[in-house]
Scaffold this active site. Structure first.
Site, PDB file in Angstrom:
ATOM      1  N   ASP A 221       0.827  -1.212   0.000  1.00  0.00           N
ATOM      2  CA  ASP A 221       0.000   0.000   0.000  1.00  0.00           C
ATOM      3  C   ASP A 221       0.860   1.262   0.000  1.00  0.00           C
ATOM      4  OD1 ASP A 221       0.873  -0.620   2.638  1.00  0.00           O
ATOM      5  OD2 ASP A 221      -0.741   0.573   3.523  1.00  0.00           O
TER       6      ASP A 221
ATOM      7  N   ASP B 204       8.531   4.888  -1.408  1.00  0.00           N
ATOM      8  CA  ASP B 204       7.941   4.189  -0.242  1.00  0.00           C
ATOM      9  C   ASP B 204       6.787   3.308  -0.684  1.00  0.00           C
ATOM     10  OD1 ASP B 204       7.133   3.440   2.268  1.00  0.00           O
ATOM     11  OD2 ASP B 204       6.205   5.352   2.761  1.00  0.00           O
TER      12      ASP B 204
ATOM     13  N   GLU C 197       0.590  -1.566   5.653  1.00  0.00           N
ATOM     14  CA  GLU C 197       1.673  -1.074   6.511  1.00  0.00           C
ATOM     15  C   GLU C 197       1.449   0.386   6.862  1.00  0.00           C
ATOM     16  OE1 GLU C 197       5.339   0.857   7.786  1.00  0.00           O
ATOM     17  OE2 GLU C 197       4.215   1.337   5.981  1.00  0.00           O
TER      18      GLU C 197
ATOM     19  N   GLU D 149      11.956  -2.203   4.553  1.00  0.00           N
ATOM     20  CA  GLU D 149      12.211  -0.869   4.017  1.00  0.00           C
ATOM     21  C   GLU D 149      13.099  -0.005   4.905  1.00  0.00           C
ATOM     22  OE1 GLU D 149       8.701   1.756   4.013  1.00  0.00           O
ATOM     23  OE2 GLU D 149       7.866   0.348   5.451  1.00  0.00           O
TER      24      GLU D 149
HETATM   25 ZN    ZN Z   1       6.970   2.409   3.754  1.00  0.00          ZN
END
Ligand code: ZN
Length: 409
Positions: free
Chosen positions: A79, A110, A145, A173
């Site tokens: 997401d 991201d 997340e 990440e």
């Molecule tokens: Zn992230």
């Protein structure tokens, strides 16, 4: 560069960016369809797991040659955060590429870049280098997340489906870095959201009514504020054991984010409450910390409610006794990239992985790149993106052929 001679990795990256997995209603159906097709293209086994209906955990697996070795999880959340489209110079879901190679889209940093980098490294290893790896790789794409991972990683790590994967180490990440190094996140602060509530005597605002709910609340809040000041000072002047100036992740932040009391100027309220957002640094003993704040509250007979509290601040040592760190460092050295180990200032899904005792590093290989996650006009340059594919092409076999586990000390 025309679309015809665009690198396949860049093409897939831009395709993934166009799948609108944007909160609050991510297109997880489109995401799963994209990843299933991708798995087929790369010859990877595909498994979909749903802890909550409509929120798939997509697992792309490359079986290793030695099933006795624990596997490696390469994790990406699927997401992305919402956009204020009017603040963007390009459609945030068109993944336009500028003349200079900048690819503009929500999720460019991201973290859709990282998910595609894992898979494109696997393409090179499998199809061009035709290598076989010892450990099994699971590339996981997890939902939600960006809203705390409650229906994603948090539940997934408790399932039998997860246990079956037999994971021994995970990558997740990190953040872009305007400097020339890769940031490596080896821990996170534990988010604690509290509501504290004081009760007192209600009545006309012309008297000294005791006890006073607002006075009690303020006395406790002053304790929090004094602690806030001391941590802010530590951030300004503190240094780690290796003499590196403190980063945000090294200290505990405290913010009073909600204040509630009273309805009218001349009425003394019976209750007064405050919402507090605390991010507890990994160096803090969580039990001792809890005792401290409960002590402040008890002095004023103020109640405390843990609204959303994470009870672990486990870290993965960025030290040479940890074979995963040594391998990461070795690959970075070979590629002439410096690593900067840090505590992640906010929270990611890595916390759920470390909480169950699995070592994990957070890294997004983006250097000389402004930090634009959650910002308008989020972008990543295709050269930086492709450099990241090369990085994983070196790193993945180093990790997957490792035969040593981390022995904690
Ligand atoms: Zn992230």
């Amino acid at each position: 560069m025309t679309a015809k001679d665009e690198h396949i990795a860049v093409t897939r990256f831009r395709e993934f960016l166009r799948v609108k997995t944007v909160q609050p209603k991510p297109d997880y159906v489109g995401c799963e369809a994209f990843l299933k097709k991708y798995a087929e293209e790369l010859g990877l086994a595909y498994t979909g797991v749903e802890c909550v209906k409509g929120k798939p955990i997509c697992i792309l697996t490359w079986a290793g040659t030695d099933a006795s070795l624990p596997s490696i999880m390469l994790n990406c959340h699927s997401d992305v955060v919402p956009v204020s489209a009017d603040k963007w110079t390009h459609d945030p879901f068109a993944a336009d590429k500028l003349e200079n190679g900048d690819i503009i889209a929500r999720g460019a940093q991201d973290m859709k870049c990282v998910g595609i980098q894992y898979l494109e490294a696997i393409r090179i290893l499998k199809q061009q280098q035709k290598v076989q790896l010892k450990r099994t790789l699971h590339v996981t794409f997890v939902p939600d997340e960006e809203i705390g991972g409650q229906d994603g990683m948090k539940l997934f790590v408790k399932t039998d489906d997860y246990k079956k994967l037999n994971i021994g180490f995970a990558l997740d990440e990190g953040l872009a870095n305007p400097g020339d190094a890769y940031k490596v996140f080896y821990g996170e602060r534990a988010p604690w959201w509290l509501t504290i509530t004081a009760k007192g005597k209600a009545g006309h605002g012309s008297q000294f009514l005791e006890p006073s709910a607002t006075v009690r609340l303020l006395k406790v809040l002053n304790r929090f504020l004094a602690f806030r000041d001391s941590e802010s000072n530590r951030l300004k002047h503190g240094r780690t054991a290796k003499s590196v100036p403190f980063q945000l992740g090294d200290v505990t932040t405290t913010n009073i984010t909600i204040l509630k009391a009273g309805v009218q100027h001349n009425v003394v309220p019976e209750t007064a409450s405050a919402g507090i957002d605390i991010r507890v640094a990994p160096t803090v003993d969580l039990n001792a910390f809890k005792e401290m704040i409960e002590g402040w509250c008890a002095e004023q007979d103020v109640g405390i409610e843990y609204v959303n509290t994470f009870w672990s601040n486990a870290t993965t040592a960025p030290e040479d006794h940890n074979p995963w760190w040594r391998l990461l460092k070795g690959v970075a050295e070979k590629r002439k990239v410096d690593l900067e180990p840090e505590i992640f200032p906010a929270a990611t899904d890595s916390r759920y992985i470390r909480e169950i005792g699995i070592p994990a590093f957070g890294i997004s290989p983006m250097r000389n790149t402004p930090v634009l996650l959650h910002d308008h006009d989020e972008y990543l340059n295709e050269r930086v993106f492709l450099d990241g594919v090369d990085f994983y092409t070196d790193l993945v076999p180093a990790l997957a052929n490792n035969t040593e586990e981390l022995v904690e000390r």
